[in-house]
Scaffold this motif. Structure first.
Motif, short mmCIF file in Angstrom:
data_model
loop_
_atom_site.label_atom_id
_atom_site.label_comp_id
_atom_site.label_asym_id
_atom_site.label_seq_id
_atom_site.Cartn_x
_atom_site.Cartn_y
_atom_site.Cartn_z
N LEU A 286 -0.22 9.27 -4.73
CA LEU A 286 -1.65 9.18 -5.09
C LEU A 286 -2.56 8.92 -3.67
N ILE A 287 -1.89 8.04 -3.14
CA ILE A 287 -2.63 7.64 -1.89
C ILE A 287 -2.74 8.98 -0.92
N HIS A 288 -1.66 9.65 -0.75
CA HIS A 288 -1.59 10.78 -0.03
C HIS A 288 -2.62 11.91 -0.41
N ALA A 289 -2.45 11.99 -1.86
CA ALA A 289 -3.41 13.17 -2.45
C ALA A 289 -5.10 12.75 -2.35
N ASN A 290 -5.36 11.61 -2.40
CA ASN A 290 -6.67 11.22 -2.46
C ASN A 290 -7.11 11.31 -0.76
N MET A 291 -6.20 10.93 0.12
CA MET A 291 -6.60 11.10 1.46
C MET A 291 -6.69 12.73 1.97
N ASN A 292 -6.11 13.77 1.10
CA ASN A 292 -6.20 15.07 1.52
C ASN A 292 -7.25 15.78 1.01
N LEU B 223 -0.31 -8.81 -4.48
CA LEU B 223 -0.77 -8.16 -5.75
C LEU B 223 -1.70 -7.07 -5.52
N PRO B 224 -1.93 -6.10 -6.50
CA PRO B 224 -2.82 -5.11 -6.43
C PRO B 224 -4.31 -5.53 -6.11
N LEU B 225 -4.90 -4.87 -5.29
CA LEU B 225 -6.38 -5.24 -4.97
C LEU B 225 -7.41 -4.31 -5.40
N PHE B 226 -8.19 -4.58 -6.40
CA PHE B 226 -9.47 -3.83 -6.73
C PHE B 226 -10.70 -4.26 -6.07
N ALA B 227 -11.77 -3.21 -5.73
CA ALA B 227 -12.77 -3.68 -4.97
C ALA B 227 -14.03 -3.32 -5.65
N ALA C 243 -0.21 5.94 6.32
CA ALA C 243 -1.00 5.01 5.46
C ALA C 243 -0.58 4.06 4.58
N VAL C 244 0.59 3.85 4.03
CA VAL C 244 1.09 3.13 3.09
C VAL C 244 1.37 1.79 4.05
N ALA C 245 1.98 2.07 4.86
CA ALA C 245 2.49 0.96 5.87
C ALA C 245 1.14 0.06 6.54
N GLN C 246 0.17 1.14 6.85
CA GLN C 246 -0.94 0.53 7.64
C GLN C 246 -2.05 -0.01 6.70
N LYS C 247 -2.00 0.53 5.50
CA LYS C 247 -3.14 -0.15 4.51
C LYS C 247 -2.57 -1.40 4.02
N LYS C 248 -1.17 -1.66 3.81
CA LYS C 248 -0.63 -2.64 3.66
C LYS C 248 -1.02 -3.91 4.62
N LYS C 249 -0.95 -3.55 5.86
CA LYS C 249 -1.46 -4.38 7.02
C LYS C 249 -2.64 -4.76 6.83
N ARG D 41 -4.41 0.52 -16.95
CA ARG D 41 -3.98 1.99 -16.63
C ARG D 41 -3.56 1.90 -14.97
N ALA D 42 -4.32 1.42 -14.14
CA ALA D 42 -4.17 1.40 -12.52
C ALA D 42 -3.02 0.60 -12.50
N LEU D 43 -2.90 -0.65 -13.11
CA LEU D 43 -2.02 -1.62 -12.78
C LEU D 43 -0.47 -0.88 -13.31
N GLY D 44 -0.38 -0.14 -14.18
CA GLY D 44 0.75 0.57 -14.48
C GLY D 44 0.89 1.44 -13.53
N ILE D 45 0.02 2.24 -12.89
CA ILE D 45 0.43 3.09 -11.67
C ILE D 45 0.98 2.25 -10.60
N TYR D 46 0.31 1.16 -10.32
CA TYR D 46 0.56 0.08 -9.25
C TYR D 46 1.96 0.01 -9.17
N ASN D 47 2.52 -0.30 -10.11
CA ASN D 47 4.18 -0.72 -10.17
C ASN D 47 5.12 0.45 -10.05
N GLN D 48 4.36 1.65 -10.09
CA GLN D 48 5.44 2.86 -9.74
C GLN D 48 5.19 3.32 -8.41
N LYS D 49 6.20 2.67 -7.54
CA LYS D 49 5.87 2.94 -6.16
C LYS D 49 5.55 4.38 -5.56
N LYS D 50 6.55 5.21 -6.02
CA LYS D 50 6.64 6.72 -5.56
C LYS D 50 5.19 7.34 -6.10
N MET D 51 4.84 6.92 -7.31
CA MET D 51 3.58 7.64 -7.73
C MET D 51 2.33 7.21 -7.02
#
Ligand code: ADP
Length: 468
Positions: A444-450, A289-293, A268-274, A430-440
């Motif tokens: 979260l991407i994985h947790a949400n998908m599951n 940059l982070p993308l909010f939608a 997911a991480v690599a493909q979402k980036k593409k 708060r979201a921007l703070g998370i975005y800058n912590q790669k591992k977190m």
């Protein structure tokens, strides 16, 4: 058990919002349960689906609406391609239109739809176990089967009404009673609310049970329901909150044909980036940059009036360290303001209109999905975004409360309390703070998908309710 879902929308034939998604999926999942035969009845629309599929005429008759005689035809889609039997009611001049809503004579349109369905069923001696009515457009069906002599044949059929959106109640003047099928006139109070005919109120009064599309929303209706608060409290004994699911076959990032790059939770991480890079390139945004939608109707219930201020304030406060992309349409002032900002800010893009393909691409590309709703009966966007690994940033209300838990209490999303610009921008920070912590961010991407939002559980709940 035979269930007929009655609705003005059904995905993929005609979709304006979440109602279509629910009616396009729920019967399909109900039919996977042993002994259940769920079908859908909707108006006929001039949409690509009806020309791309074969239909057979299963009924041809007439109803009276006031002094008018209207032809009613019922067309059945031949191959049950959607996973359920689909019937479309055609009434020349009223139910053969391009779109579900937006016509001056909608009261006539929906009355004719309801009367046409019941007339067809009585004439053909079709007696289902359950008539499941969705929203106010079919809100008078429960009254009609119980109180119109013409539909005596269906008198003992049980009715369930689902409120997808209590903001719309279909109120009309009592003059419209002249266009109803004949009814026991001393029962008029069952259609009345504050001196108007109110189909949604009538549904609550007359259906054997009524449901809302989340438990959180049901609780909120007791205190805020556009005037029906006391009614819903009074009828509480037959009220149920059943959360919507999502169609995980249509909304599957691994197979979704509308995506440029498919993905599963492993890649997911690599493909979402593409996906994000492609989308950003197309809309002149900055892929690093982070993308909010935001995706949705520009209505105050969705908090869309706050969006223009959120755009300038968040861009200003972050010194341009984020992107925002909005897809939607509605209120002209909001549309124009957003268009203006689209020219002003290189970090912001808006696409006006209803675009199913683009919505899928955005869910797959964005890092965060914003939902500043004032009212949200269930909300499907947050579930789609989570399935596509996009972190939801939502106001704590209705169905959003039931589906998105804040990371501070162990969830995988972000909540805020007030539908106000400052609260939204604070949540974005708060979201921007998370975005800058790669591992977190990856966790979260994985947790949400599951998360499991599939329809199976809720489809079972409806069946239990019907049996009850
Ligand atoms: P609503 O109150 O509008 O029914 P929901 O969250 O229940 O809200 O459902 C909205 C549905 O409509 C989702 O499937 C969402 O992706 C879709 N949608 C809303 N606006 C647009 C748009 N402009 N283009 C494409 N899809 C949209």
């Amino acid at each position: 058990m035979v269930i007929y879902h009655l609705s003005t929308e059904c995905y993929p034939i005609a979709k304006v919002g979440g109602l279509a998604d629910v009616v396009g999926a729920l019967p399909k999942y109900q039919n996977k349960i042993k002994g259940i035969n769920a079908k859908v009845v909707m108006p006929w629309y001039n949409k690509p689906f009806v020309y791309d599929h074969e239909f057979e005429l299963v009924f041809d008759g007439f109803i009276h609406q006031g002094s008018n005689m209207l032809q009613v035809q019922v067309m059945k889609e031949k191959s049950d391609v959607l996973g359920f039997e689909l019937y479309m009611v055609k009434i020349p001049g009223l139910l053969d239109r391009d779109n579900p809503y937006g016509y001056q004579d909608e009261s006539f349109q929906f009355l004719a739809f309801q009367q046409g369905i019941l007339h067809w069923m009585c004439a053909m001696e079709i007696k289902p176990d359950i008539l499941h009515c969705h929203d106010y457009h079919t809100g008078l069906v429960a009254f009609m089967v119980k109180n119109c002599p013409e539909f005596q044949f269906l008198k003992d059929v049980k009715t369930v009404g689902t409120i997808h959106n209590g903001e719309y109640q279909g109120m009309m003047s009592w003059n419209m009673a002249n266009y109803m099928p004949a009814f026991d006139s001393y029962k008029w109070g069952l259609m009345d609310w504050n001196g108007m005919m109110n189909p949604l109120a009538s549904m609550i009064k007359c259906a054997d049970a009524f449901t809302t599309v989340s438990e959180g929303y049901l609780e909120e209706l007791f205190i805020s329901f556009r005037g029906l608060e006391s009614l819903v409290r009074q009828e509480f004994g037959k009220a149920y909150g059943i959360i919507n699911g999502i169609d995980t076959e249509v909304w599957n990032p691994a197979t979704d044909p509308m995506l440029d790059f498919n993905f599963n939770s492993e890649n997911a991480v690599a493909q979402k980036k593409k996906n994000k890079e492609k989308l950003c390139k197309e809309y002149g945004l900055k892929p690093n940059l982070p993308l909010f939608a935001f995706i949705g109707r520009f209505a105050t219930e969705k908090g869309a009036d706050l969006l223009p201020d959120v755009v300038w304030k968040s861009i200003k406060q972050s010194y341009g360290a984020l992107n925002i992309m909005i897809l939607g349409s509605g209120n002209t002032y909001i549309e124009n303001k957003l268009k203006e900002y689209d020219y002003t800010y290189t970090n912001f893009a808006v696409d006006l209109g209803y675009k199913e393909h683009l919505s899928h691409k955005i869910y797959a590309s964005a890092d965060f999905l914003l939902m500043p709703s004032r009212v949200e009966p269930c909300g499907l966007n947050q579930m789609y975004s989570m399935r596509y690994g996009t972190i939801p940033v939502v106001r704590y209300t209705g169905g959003l409360k039931d589906t998105v838990e804040d990371i501070s209490t162990g969830g995988a999303g972000l909540n805020f309390t007030y539908a106000g610009v400052d609260d939204i921008v604070h949540a974005m920070n708060r979201a921007l703070g998370i975005y800058n912590q790669k591992k977190m961010m990856e966790d979260l991407i994985h947790a949400n998908m599951n998360f499991d939002f599939s329809w199976e559980k809720s489809a079972e709940k409806y069946i239990a309710l019907y049996k009850n």
